[in-house]
Design a protein around this motif. Structure first.
Motif, short mmCIF file in Angstrom:
data_model
loop_
_atom_site.label_atom_id
_atom_site.label_comp_id
_atom_site.label_asym_id
_atom_site.label_seq_id
_atom_site.Cartn_x
_atom_site.Cartn_y
_atom_site.Cartn_z
N GLU B 368 65.50 9.79 -9.88
CA GLU B 368 66.71 9.89 -10.69
C GLU B 368 66.92 11.34 -11.14
N ALA B 369 65.83 12.00 -11.52
CA ALA B 369 65.93 13.41 -11.93
C ALA B 369 66.36 14.27 -10.75
N PHE B 370 65.75 14.04 -9.58
CA PHE B 370 66.11 14.84 -8.39
C PHE B 370 67.59 14.69 -8.08
N ARG B 371 68.08 13.42 -8.18
CA ARG B 371 69.48 13.15 -7.82
C ARG B 371 70.46 13.84 -8.75
N SER B 372 70.02 14.24 -9.95
CA SER B 372 70.96 14.82 -10.91
C SER B 372 71.37 16.25 -10.54
N HIS B 373 70.74 16.82 -9.51
CA HIS B 373 71.05 18.21 -9.14
C HIS B 373 72.05 18.25 -7.99
N PRO B 374 72.90 19.31 -7.99
CA PRO B 374 73.70 19.54 -6.79
C PRO B 374 72.79 20.07 -5.68
N ASN B 420 69.25 21.70 4.33
CA ASN B 420 69.38 20.61 3.36
C ASN B 420 69.54 19.26 4.05
N ARG B 421 70.44 19.25 5.05
CA ARG B 421 70.71 17.97 5.76
C ARG B 421 69.45 17.48 6.46
N GLU B 422 68.73 18.41 7.08
CA GLU B 422 67.52 18.01 7.80
C GLU B 422 66.50 17.45 6.81
N TYR B 423 66.38 18.13 5.66
CA TYR B 423 65.45 17.69 4.62
C TYR B 423 65.80 16.27 4.17
N GLU B 424 67.10 16.04 3.95
CA GLU B 424 67.53 14.73 3.47
C GLU B 424 67.27 13.63 4.51
N ILE B 430 67.43 14.72 -1.98
CA ILE B 430 67.84 16.11 -1.82
C ILE B 430 66.65 17.05 -2.06
N PHE B 431 66.80 18.24 -1.51
CA PHE B 431 65.75 19.26 -1.59
C PHE B 431 65.76 19.89 -2.97
N ILE B 432 64.64 19.77 -3.69
CA ILE B 432 64.54 20.31 -5.05
C ILE B 432 63.69 21.58 -5.05
N VAL B 433 64.27 22.67 -5.56
CA VAL B 433 63.49 23.89 -5.70
C VAL B 433 63.95 24.60 -6.97
N CYS B 434 63.02 25.19 -7.68
CA CYS B 434 63.39 25.93 -8.88
C CYS B 434 63.97 27.26 -8.41
N ALA B 435 65.31 27.34 -8.36
CA ALA B 435 65.98 28.43 -7.65
C ALA B 435 66.11 29.70 -8.48
#
Lengths: 163, 481
Positions: B368-374, B420-424, B430-435
């Motif tokens: 749920e947390a991961f999904r909250s990011h664009p 991103n698409r490949e990761y998904e 979605i791909f999460i990284v502290c950007a």
């Protein structure tokens, strides 16, 4: 620092302004603001209130933001002073200056040099300031014409560009 | 009339000994000047009495904050900027740190010194009530030697103090406060920034168990801008000792405060307004001291509109608290658990608690947390989503965090989008990284590396990245107003 004027009168004072070594012959209690404007003809630094309230005369002394109307010349001896004239690289404005132009962050221009130096000091320490941090950094700089929205926006934009 | 610099002598001997001999040779003739934020104002206005000045700016003997076991010693030449930024001052002496942040703008905080503030002796100085409340002592120095005096009683009348013409303040000693004190400070001024106080309060208090509930063990209350000198309300302090904090006590506190002060009408306010507000603030201190939730004695009030984020968050209802903190992480279970763990005392405790809760959650909550990011590189697609106020905050943060990526060129963005698409496809989320602070190229290489992870170790990495993002956001949130 070990300067003194034994009998009152002027003393020879050397410091660096915008990277250039300068020597002036001034009274030790002369305000740095007046030395910059009158002796060195760097009139970018403005006098607003003359009592440290408005920030128009702000410059960086060894990288630290100060109001030059409150600095007696003797206390600037041997230090590095940066004025608004020292930010651009020849005709190329720096990121903060450009952002102020683009965002309409200046109107009459009296507060602008101080605003830009205060912004510069903020961005030197904080790469991505929040709006509140920008407002706090500029709280000592008063603008009487354009209001603060475009100025705050200009700092935010400069931060985006600098990153 | 403006002063003529030709009329003044000004010397900078560069060490304390030379300054002291100068002061001793011609007592009363020399005025010491540090950062100039007060002296230069009087000078410019032609109001300086003397004609001889000696610089004490940057004297090594007056610099620095020494942390000892029983007390801290703040060099009299310490600037407000140094005091505000000092870790121990911030943690143990929040009343002083807060007062430093209230004093002038940044340029004046860079030059104004604590010693200068004391000898300038303005009744409106914000740091002086804090020093009174902390039972500070001063070390005075002259060629005759050093002496140590309590700060309470140092000011004997308007701009009068217990100090000889040949003396200087060398350091301000502040006994270290045990953490079971509740500390309160509040300034009332015309504006948030750069306003000289109409009234300023700094107070400490401790309660103990009595026979019928909690009673006052000790309080120390100091006020600024309400008398010719900063005031400690010692009578009030004695009067409330051992009493329960009830309506009657609040009345007593108000009455006692209004009787002890001698406010005046001036350009900033009226005596009547100051009197009522001083009574209200002292009553507010006692009310908050009574509340069971005050987090280990560090709830702080600011100027109006400047209320401490954590202090406010600690006392709102649980649903509001969870809602407010949700954008920092995105998991509702995390937000609800954070709200339950209140009150939290300081940033460090907020971050630790967050980690602890984050670790204890289930994979569903993490998702749920991961999904909250664009998606990385798409944070500017705001119109794509319906945003409520909370998501606006989250979206604003995402935008700040992904700023470098937003500025990447088109081909880098395309490559990122493909990645991103490949990761998904591979991991189903979605791909999460502290950007924050990472360039698009760095992010691309991290993405490519992580595409080779197996499911378990990739979940671990995403989990860690989200933990870091949550930290960043909690810090931003705590600094917001």
């Amino acid at each position: 620092m070990n300067h003194s004027s034994e009998h009152g009168g002027r003393c020879k004072l050397s410091f660096s302004v915008n990277g250039k070594r300068v020597e002036v012959y001034v009274f030790p209690m002369e305000r740095l603001l007046d030395v910059l404007r009158h002796e060195l003809e760097l009139t970018g630094t403005k006098e607003g209130c003359g009592e440290g309230e408005c920030g128009s005369c702000a410059v960086l002394m060894n990288g630290v933001l100060v109001n030059s109307c409150l600095i007696p010349a003797l206390q600037a001896a041997d230090l590095n002073v940066t004025t608004i004239e020292g930010l651009a690289d020849g005709p190329r404005l720096n990121a903060v200056q450009k952002a102020f132009l683009e965002c309409g962050g200046a109107q009459c221009g009296i507060c602008t040099p101080g605003m830009i130096l205060a912004s510069q000091q903020l961005l030197d320490k904080n790469l991505s300031p929040s709006t509140d941090e920008i407002r706090e950094a500029l709280a000592g700089n008063l603008c009487r014409c354009t209001g603060y929205m475009q100025i705050v926006e200009a700092v935010a934009q400069a931060a985006r560009v600098k990153e | 009339m403006r002063s003529d610099p030709a009329d003044y002598r000004f010397v900078a001997p560069g060490n304390l000994e030379s300054v002291m001999s100068l002061l001793a040779e011609q007592p009363g003739e020399w005025l010491a000047i540090a950062g100039g934020t007060d002296v230069m104002v009087q000078y410019a206005a032609g109001k300086l009495a003397g004609r001889k000045l000696v610089s004490i700016w940057n004297l090594p003997e007056l610099q620095g904050v020494r942390v000892l076991a029983e007390e801290i010693r703040v060099g009299a030449g310490s600037t407000y900027t140094e005091i505000r930024k000092h870790e121990i001052v911030g943690r143990e002496f929040p009343l002083l740190a807060r007062a430093a942040s209230w004093t002038g703008g940044i340029a004046n905080q860079n030059r104004g010194t604590l010693g200068g503030n004391i000898v300038n002796a303005s009744p409106a100085a914000d740091s002086l009530p804090a020093l009174l409340a902390y039972d500070a002592e001063l070390i005075l120095v002259s060629v005759r030697g050093e002496r140590r005096v309590p700060y309470v009683g140092f000011h004997s009348g308007y701009k009068k103090m217990d100090m000889a013409p040949d003396e200087l303040i060398r350091a301000i000693c502040i006994p270290r406060v045990s953490s079971d004190y509740f500390q309160y400070t509040r300034k009332v001024g015309a504006r948030k920034a750069q306003a000289i106080s109409k009234v300023c309060v700094a107070a400490l208090g401790k309660v103990r168990a009595g026979t019928n509930g909690k009673v006052i063990a000790e309080v120390r209350v100091a006020l600024g801008s309400v008398a010719p000198i900063p005031l400690r309300l010692t009578e009030l302090e004695r009067a409330v000792q051992g009493k329960a904090i009830d309506a009657e006590l609040l009345q007593l506190a108000r009455r006692n405060t209004m009787a002890a002060i001698q406010p005046i009408d001036d350009i900033r306010s009226t005596a009547k307004y100051r009197s009522v507000v001083a009574g209200n603030l002292v009553a507010e201190f006692f009310e908050q001291l009574r509340m069971p939730t005050h987090p280990r004695g560090t709830r702080m009030c600011g100027a109006p509109g400047l209320v401490d984020v954590l202090a406010r968050w600690n006392v709102v209802d649980a649903a509001t608290a969870a809602n407010e903190i949700l954008p920092c992480c995105g998991s509702r279970a995390w937000a609800a658990a954070m709200a339950v763990r209140r009150p939290l005392a300081a940033e460090a405790e907020v971050l630790e608690t967050s980690d602890e809760i984050w670790r204890s959650l289930t994979a569903l909550d993490w998702m749920e947390a991961f999904r909250s990011h664009p998606r990385i590189g798409e944070s500017d697609n705001r119109e794509a989503r319906e945003l409520d106020a909370k998501s606006v905050k989250a979206a604003e943060w995402s935008e700040q965090e992904q700023r470098k990526v937003a500025d990447a060129d088109a081909s880098t963005k395309l490559t990122l989008a493909d990645g991103n698409r490949e990761y998904e496809r591979r991991f189903n989320r979605i791909f999460i990284v502290c950007a924050m602070g990472k360039s698009p190229e760095e992010i691309l290489s991290i993405l490519n590396r992580r595409l080779n992870n197996d499911e378990a170790s990739e979940l671990q990495e995403a989990w860690e990245q989200q933990r870091q993002i949550t930290h960043l956001r909690l810090r931003k949130w705590l600094q917001s107003r």
